[in-house]
Design a protein around this motif. Structure first.
Motif, PDB file in Angstrom:
ATOM      1  N   ASN A 182     -26.196 118.283  21.353  1.00 36.65           N
ATOM      2  CA  ASN A 182     -25.364 117.336  20.633  1.00 36.65           C
ATOM      3  C   ASN A 182     -24.512 116.559  21.634  1.00 36.65           C
ATOM      4  O   ASN A 182     -24.092 117.108  22.647  1.00 36.65           O
ATOM      5  CB  ASN A 182     -24.448 118.063  19.638  1.00 36.65           C
ATOM      6  CG  ASN A 182     -23.588 117.102  18.844  1.00 36.65           C
ATOM      7  OD1 ASN A 182     -24.112 116.184  18.216  1.00 36.65           O
ATOM      8  ND2 ASN A 182     -22.280 117.289  18.871  1.00 36.65           N
ATOM      9  N   GLY A 183     -24.281 115.279  21.363  1.00 39.13           N
ATOM     10  CA  GLY A 183     -23.421 114.486  22.229  1.00 39.13           C
ATOM     11  C   GLY A 183     -24.165 113.805  23.353  1.00 39.13           C
ATOM     12  O   GLY A 183     -25.397 113.872  23.453  1.00 39.13           O
ATOM     13  N   PRO A 184     -23.413 113.145  24.237  1.00 39.56           N
ATOM     14  CA  PRO A 184     -24.036 112.350  25.298  1.00 39.56           C
ATOM     15  C   PRO A 184     -24.681 113.198  26.376  1.00 39.56           C
ATOM     16  O   PRO A 184     -24.308 114.343  26.597  1.00 39.56           O
ATOM     17  CB  PRO A 184     -22.850 111.554  25.870  1.00 39.56           C
ATOM     18  CG  PRO A 184     -21.657 112.403  25.579  1.00 39.56           C
ATOM     19  CD  PRO A 184     -21.946 113.062  24.261  1.00 39.56           C
ATOM     20  N   ARG A 185     -25.665 112.623  27.040  1.00 38.64           N
ATOM     21  CA  ARG A 185     -26.273 113.275  28.201  1.00 38.64           C
ATOM     22  C   ARG A 185     -25.289 113.222  29.368  1.00 38.64           C
ATOM     23  O   ARG A 185     -24.384 112.386  29.396  1.00 38.64           O
ATOM     24  CB  ARG A 185     -27.582 112.598  28.579  1.00 38.64           C
ATOM     25  CG  ARG A 185     -27.448 111.172  29.106  1.00 38.64           C
ATOM     26  CD  ARG A 185     -28.809 110.540  29.366  1.00 38.64           C
ATOM     27  NE  ARG A 185     -28.668 109.205  29.915  1.00 38.64           N
ATOM     28  CZ  ARG A 185     -28.579 108.098  29.194  1.00 38.64           C
ATOM     29  NH1 ARG A 185     -28.614 108.187  27.860  1.00 38.64           N
ATOM     30  NH2 ARG A 185     -28.457 106.922  29.771  1.00 38.64           N
ATOM     31  N   ILE A 186     -25.496 114.109  30.324  1.00 39.21           N
ATOM     32  CA  ILE A 186     -24.609 114.218  31.481  1.00 39.21           C
ATOM     33  C   ILE A 186     -25.454 113.991  32.738  1.00 39.21           C
ATOM     34  O   ILE A 186     -26.459 114.685  32.941  1.00 39.21           O
ATOM     35  CB  ILE A 186     -23.931 115.594  31.529  1.00 39.21           C
ATOM     36  CG1 ILE A 186     -23.127 115.823  30.243  1.00 39.21           C
ATOM     37  CG2 ILE A 186     -23.037 115.727  32.752  1.00 39.21           C
ATOM     38  CD1 ILE A 186     -22.695 117.264  30.043  1.00 39.21           C
ATOM     39  N   GLU A 187     -25.069 113.051  33.581  1.00 35.27           N
ATOM     40  CA  GLU A 187     -25.859 112.676  34.743  1.00 35.27           C
ATOM     41  C   GLU A 187     -25.129 113.007  36.040  1.00 35.27           C
ATOM     42  O   GLU A 187     -23.920 112.780  36.151  1.00 35.27           O
ATOM     43  CB  GLU A 187     -26.198 111.182  34.704  1.00 35.27           C
ATOM     44  CG  GLU A 187     -27.018 110.788  33.481  1.00 35.27           C
ATOM     45  CD  GLU A 187     -27.318 109.300  33.436  1.00 35.27           C
ATOM     46  OE1 GLU A 187     -26.638 108.535  34.167  1.00 35.27           O
ATOM     47  OE2 GLU A 187     -28.213 108.886  32.684  1.00 35.27           O
ATOM     48  N   ILE A 188     -25.888 113.536  37.008  1.00 30.38           N
ATOM     49  CA  ILE A 188     -25.338 113.865  38.317  1.00 30.38           C
ATOM     50  C   ILE A 188     -26.285 113.321  39.377  1.00 30.38           C
ATOM     51  O   ILE A 188     -27.450 113.733  39.446  1.00 30.38           O
ATOM     52  CB  ILE A 188     -25.169 115.384  38.495  1.00 30.38           C
ATOM     53  CG1 ILE A 188     -24.291 115.957  37.381  1.00 30.38           C
ATOM     54  CG2 ILE A 188     -24.565 115.702  39.864  1.00 30.38           C
ATOM     55  CD1 ILE A 188     -24.237 117.476  37.366  1.00 30.38           C
ATOM     56  N   GLU A 189     -25.801 112.406  40.182  1.00 32.75           N
ATOM     57  CA  GLU A 189     -26.603 111.825  41.255  1.00 32.75           C
ATOM     58  C   GLU A 189     -26.439 112.663  42.521  1.00 32.75           C
ATOM     59  O   GLU A 189     -25.344 113.071  42.883  1.00 32.75           O
ATOM     60  CB  GLU A 189     -26.152 110.389  41.541  1.00 32.75           C
ATOM     61  CG  GLU A 189     -26.216 109.449  40.350  1.00 32.75           C
ATOM     62  CD  GLU A 189     -27.588 108.857  40.153  1.00 32.75           C
ATOM     63  OE1 GLU A 189     -28.470 109.110  41.000  1.00 32.75           O
ATOM     64  OE2 GLU A 189     -27.776 108.141  39.152  1.00 32.75           O
ATOM     65  N   LEU A 190     -27.556 112.899  43.214  1.00 27.67           N
ATOM     66  CA  LEU A 190     -27.508 113.583  44.512  1.00 27.67           C
ATOM     67  C   LEU A 190     -27.392 112.506  45.587  1.00 27.67           C
ATOM     68  O   LEU A 190     -28.342 112.198  46.298  1.00 27.67           O
ATOM     69  CB  LEU A 190     -28.765 114.439  44.723  1.00 27.67           C
ATOM     70  CG  LEU A 190     -28.752 115.839  44.093  1.00 27.67           C
ATOM     71  CD1 LEU A 190     -28.615 115.758  42.587  1.00 27.67           C
ATOM     72  CD2 LEU A 190     -29.993 116.609  44.469  1.00 27.67           C
ATOM     73  N   ASP A 191     -26.194 111.934  45.685  1.00 29.51           N
ATOM     74  CA  ASP A 191     -26.014 110.721  46.466  1.00 29.51           C
ATOM     75  C   ASP A 191     -25.277 110.936  47.787  1.00 29.51           C
ATOM     76  O   ASP A 191     -24.879 109.979  48.443  1.00 29.51           O
ATOM     77  CB  ASP A 191     -25.261 109.674  45.634  1.00 29.51           C
ATOM     78  CG  ASP A 191     -23.983 110.223  45.025  1.00 29.51           C
ATOM     79  OD1 ASP A 191     -23.628 111.380  45.333  1.00 29.51           O
ATOM     80  OD2 ASP A 191     -23.335 109.504  44.248  1.00 29.51           O
ATOM     81  N   GLU A 192     -25.079 112.186  48.190  1.00 34.68           N
ATOM     82  CA  GLU A 192     -24.447 112.423  49.485  1.00 34.68           C
ATOM     83  C   GLU A 192     -25.475 112.220  50.596  1.00 34.68           C
ATOM     84  O   GLU A 192     -26.677 112.374  50.389  1.00 34.68           O
ATOM     85  CB  GLU A 192     -23.889 113.847  49.553  1.00 34.68           C
ATOM     86  CG  GLU A 192     -22.929 114.192  48.423  1.00 34.68           C
ATOM     87  CD  GLU A 192     -21.601 113.474  48.535  1.00 34.68           C
ATOM     88  OE1 GLU A 192     -21.252 113.073  49.658  1.00 34.68           O
ATOM     89  OE2 GLU A 192     -20.926 113.323  47.508  1.00 34.68           O
ATOM     90  N   HIS A 193     -24.999 111.898  51.798  1.00 30.58           N
ATOM     91  CA  HIS A 193     -25.902 111.647  52.921  1.00 30.58           C
ATOM     92  C   HIS A 193     -26.076 112.933  53.726  1.00 30.58           C
ATOM     93  O   HIS A 193     -25.193 113.340  54.470  1.00 30.58           O
ATOM     94  CB  HIS A 193     -25.351 110.534  53.817  1.00 30.58           C
ATOM     95  CG  HIS A 193     -26.283 110.158  54.940  1.00 30.58           C
ATOM     96  ND1 HIS A 193     -27.472 109.494  54.716  1.00 30.58           N
ATOM     97  CD2 HIS A 193     -26.207 110.360  56.270  1.00 30.58           C
ATOM     98  CE1 HIS A 193     -28.086 109.304  55.883  1.00 30.58           C
ATOM     99  NE2 HIS A 193     -27.333 109.830  56.834  1.00 30.58           N
ATOM    100  N   ALA A 194     -27.214 113.588  53.526  1.00 27.28           N
ATOM    101  CA  ALA A 194     -27.516 114.831  54.247  1.00 27.28           C
ATOM    102  C   ALA A 194     -29.017 114.885  54.514  1.00 27.28           C
ATOM    103  O   ALA A 194     -29.750 115.646  53.885  1.00 27.28           O
ATOM    104  CB  ALA A 194     -27.068 116.034  53.438  1.00 27.28           C
ATOM    105  N   PRO A 195     -29.500 114.071  55.454  1.00 25.20           N
ATOM    106  CA  PRO A 195     -30.952 113.900  55.636  1.00 25.20           C
ATOM    107  C   PRO A 195     -31.702 115.157  56.034  1.00 25.20           C
ATOM    108  O   PRO A 195     -32.876 115.292  55.706  1.00 25.20           O
ATOM    109  CB  PRO A 195     -31.050 112.827  56.724  1.00 25.20           C
ATOM    110  CG  PRO A 195     -29.735 112.871  57.439  1.00 25.20           C
ATOM    111  CD  PRO A 195     -28.734 113.227  56.395  1.00 25.20           C
ATOM    112  N   GLN A 196     -31.071 116.091  56.734  1.00 19.82           N
ATOM    113  CA  GLN A 196     -31.775 117.284  57.192  1.00 19.82           C
ATOM    114  C   GLN A 196     -31.548 118.510  56.306  1.00 19.82           C
ATOM    115  O   GLN A 196     -32.033 119.589  56.611  1.00 19.82           O
ATOM    116  CB  GLN A 196     -31.345 117.605  58.636  1.00 19.82           C
ATOM    117  CG  GLN A 196     -31.700 116.508  59.640  1.00 19.82           C
ATOM    118  CD  GLN A 196     -33.199 116.218  59.662  1.00 19.82           C
ATOM    119  OE1 GLN A 196     -34.002 117.134  59.720  1.00 19.82           O
ATOM    120  NE2 GLN A 196     -33.553 114.949  59.622  1.00 19.82           N
ATOM    121  N   ALA A 197     -30.825 118.341  55.217  1.00 17.86           N
ATOM    122  CA  ALA A 197     -30.538 119.473  54.333  1.00 17.86           C
ATOM    123  C   ALA A 197     -31.797 119.944  53.634  1.00 17.86           C
ATOM    124  O   ALA A 197     -32.695 119.158  53.323  1.00 17.86           O
ATOM    125  CB  ALA A 197     -29.483 119.079  53.308  1.00 17.86           C
TER     126      ALA A 197
END
Length: 246
Positions: A182-197
């Motif tokens: 119920n209710g709105p969807r929740i969005e989380i972007e993986l937008d941090e810069h960590a190229p070798q993670a």
């Protein structure tokens, strides 16, 4: 599906989102990192958690230049520019979603493709992985959480990791979306810069005095699940895991 069908679907999606995006989605950010499912009236039923990812536009543009340009192949103008990042021959990246759990009876564990630990929706841990998508399906990978048993769930940690291939979180536009009953969807972007993670803790879900709180984490580490375990104090023993070959 014909090009005009794709175009019509795109127009309908735009009309649906315009003017109502704020009421249909909640984006968790550094400034606004948490939301209460209980206060949203969304703490029952099955919570669907979806991982999706795409190539970044810089990679797509580079691939177009190497292919000889669009003038030689004008119909490429009608092809979608976003493709799954783990499609073979495009980008050698395979993202997987997993979930560490701790129940109120003290039991702990993990739901993930490695070791074929797919979980159970109607029994402990009340978390189930729908499958391991390695072939570019648009739907990505999905975890379900049975919130009708919320009183038995102490905390969850949903994470994303690169099992093998190239560590290249920076080359993908990855997003985890939560779809409550119920209710709105929740969005989380993986937008941090960590190229070798190799791994990223995306969000936690905790039962705090009967209230279910979703908190954005987005913390990248250069190891795997054992390092996430130490970071969040799960206290489990880890060994080498393998995917089932298909």
């Amino acid at each position: 599906m014909a090009f005009w069908d794709n175009l019509w679907q795109g127009q309908r999606a735009t009309q649906f989102d315009s003017g109502s995006a704020a009421s249909n989605s909640i984006e968790l950010t550094k400034r606004h990192p948490s939301v209460s499912l209980s206060k949203q009236g969304a703490a029952t039923g099955n919570l669907r958690v979806n991982l999706s990812w795409r190539m970044r536009s810089s990679d797509i543009e580079g691939r177009s230049r190497r292919s000889g340009g669009l003038l030689r192949h004008p119909f490429k103008l009608f092809k979608p520019e976003v493709v799954q990042a783990h499609t073979q021959g495009v980008v050698n990246v395979d993202l997987d979603i997993g979930c560490m759990y701790e129940l109120t009876d003290g039991s702990k564990g993990v739901v993930q493709p490695l070791g074929s630990l797919f979980g159970d929706l109607n029994g402990p841990p009340y978390v189930k992985l729908s499958g391991d998508d390695r072939f570019g399906a648009p739907s990505g990978e999905t975890i379900f959480v049975n919130l009708d048993h919320q009183e038995e769930i102490k905390r969850l940690l949903v994470f994303v990791y690169i099992y093998d291939q190239t560590p290249a979180f920076d080359r993908t536009h990855a997003k985890v979306t939560l779809y409550p009953s119920n209710g709105p969807r929740i969005e989380i972007e993986l937008d941090e810069h960590a190229p070798q993670a190799r791994s990223c803790a995306v969000f936690s879900l905790e039962n705090i005095k009967g209230e279910l709180i979703v908190r954005r984490e987005v913390k990248f580490v250069y190891g795997f699940q054992a390092e996430l375990d130490r970071l969040y104090g799960w206290g489990m023993q880890w060994g080498r895991g393998y995917k089932t070959k298909t």
